[in-house]
Design a protein around this motif. Structure first.
Motif, mmCIF file in Angstrom:
data_model
loop_
_atom_site.group_PDB
_atom_site.id
_atom_site.type_symbol
_atom_site.label_atom_id
_atom_site.label_comp_id
_atom_site.label_asym_id
_atom_site.label_seq_id
_atom_site.Cartn_x
_atom_site.Cartn_y
_atom_site.Cartn_z
ATOM 1 N N UNK A 105 -6.345 -32.459 3.078
ATOM 2 C CA UNK A 105 -6.640 -31.401 2.102
ATOM 3 C C UNK A 105 -8.141 -31.133 2.056
ATOM 4 N N UNK A 106 -8.927 -32.207 2.056
ATOM 5 C CA UNK A 106 -10.378 -32.052 2.054
ATOM 6 C C UNK A 106 -10.874 -31.276 3.258
ATOM 7 N N UNK A 107 -10.293 -31.556 4.420
ATOM 8 C CA UNK A 107 -10.705 -30.866 5.644
ATOM 9 C C UNK A 107 -10.342 -29.387 5.598
ATOM 10 N N UNK A 108 -9.149 -29.073 5.079
ATOM 11 C CA UNK A 108 -8.734 -27.670 4.995
ATOM 12 C C UNK A 108 -9.678 -26.868 4.097
ATOM 13 N N UNK A 109 -9.965 -27.421 2.931
ATOM 14 C CA UNK A 109 -10.822 -26.696 1.990
ATOM 15 C C UNK A 109 -12.256 -26.635 2.513
ATOM 16 N N UNK A 110 -12.707 -27.712 3.148
ATOM 17 C CA UNK A 110 -14.046 -27.701 3.741
ATOM 18 C C UNK A 110 -14.142 -26.641 4.837
ATOM 19 N N UNK A 111 -13.048 -26.449 5.575
ATOM 20 C CA UNK A 111 -13.038 -25.427 6.628
ATOM 21 C C UNK A 111 -13.194 -24.031 6.032
#
Length: 268
Positions: A105-111
């Protein structure tokens, strides 16, 4: 020639040096943290590295302004804009990971914030800048794009700042030992100082506003270091010295800021 520009450049250089040194110290001590904390720790290392990389060309351009080299001043402004555009990315990942414990989830939002940063750069480079306006205390550029400014305000300022304040509120509402509250609240306050005043710095239209913002970025960096490595006298005044040196207590509590992080099974 204005000595105020030298002071401005010196402050920027101090920010660069202290933030990169802090990132290096965190990286050097990464083996002290458990596996569930390392993604959040890595995001903090990236965050402080980006801060340092932003203020390296920023410091250099203050000295260029002092030497009345406006062309190099503008080039360095564009160079500094590159790391600055992505400063929210590791910060957003850190907050999401601390709250949810999910790297995905963190990676998706960071993207998403990476795309926002890239769009900001595209508008900035396409529309250009106005300046520099060189004064006694600073060298100021103004962004010549409403789209870039809107992306800047909403995508890079309002949303990440709201996330920081939300996480800080969550921490304050939790029941926890004083030592844990110190190790979580103070780093977030420091990060908020650095992040918000970096953004203020980039849109400053007054030299006093610019140098004022940079002073607070430097203060925030020092606060962050004190949060992770508090002096003994500081620990004693806060009443956390015994907790930090209690072996049984240390075994029960993760020594990193990311104590809210969940493990892979979803347990806190």
């Amino acid at each position: 020639m204005n000595s105020g520009l030298l002071l401005n450049g010196t402050i920027s250089f101090a920010i660069m040096l202290s933030s990169l040194a802090f990132a290096w110290v965190l990286s050097r001590n990464r083996n002290q943290y458990n596996e569930s904390s390392k993604p959040a720790l890595f995001s903090l290392i990236v965050f402080w590295s980006i801060v340092g990389l932003t203020y390296l060309p920023t410091a250099a351009r203050m000295f260029c302004a002092y030497l009345n080299n406006q062309e190099l001043d503008a080039i360095l402004y564009f160079i500094a804009a590159v790391p600055f555009a992505f400063v929210a990315v590791p910060l957003v990942f850190f907050i999401i990971y601390v709250i949810t414990g999910s790297e995905r989830i963190g990676e998706y939002i960071a993207f998403v914030f990476t795309l926002i940063g890239a769009a900001y750069l595209a508008f900035l480079y396409n529309s250009g800048i106005v300046g520099p306006i060189v004064t006694e205390w600073g060298s100021i550029f103004m962004i010549n794009s409403d789209a870039a400014i809107n992306l800047y305000m909403m995508g890079l300022f309002v949303i990440p700042t709201s996330m920081i304040l939300g996480l800080l509120l969550l921490i304050l509402l939790q029941r926890m030992p004083k030592r844990i509250r110190y190790r979580t609240a103070l780093p977030l306050v420091a990060i908020s100082f650095v992040f918000d005043f970096m953004l203020t710095d980039m849109i400053a239209i007054l030299d006093v506003m610019q140098i004022f913002a940079r002073v607070f970025v430097l203060i925030g960096t020092v606060l962050a270091y004190l949060a992770y490595f508090p002096p003994i006298t500081f620990q004693e005044k806060l009443g956390i010295h015994e907790q930090m040196n209690d072996i049984q207590y240390a075994e029960l509590v993760d020594p990193s800021i990311e104590f809210f992080s969940k493990d892979k099974s979803g347990n806190r």
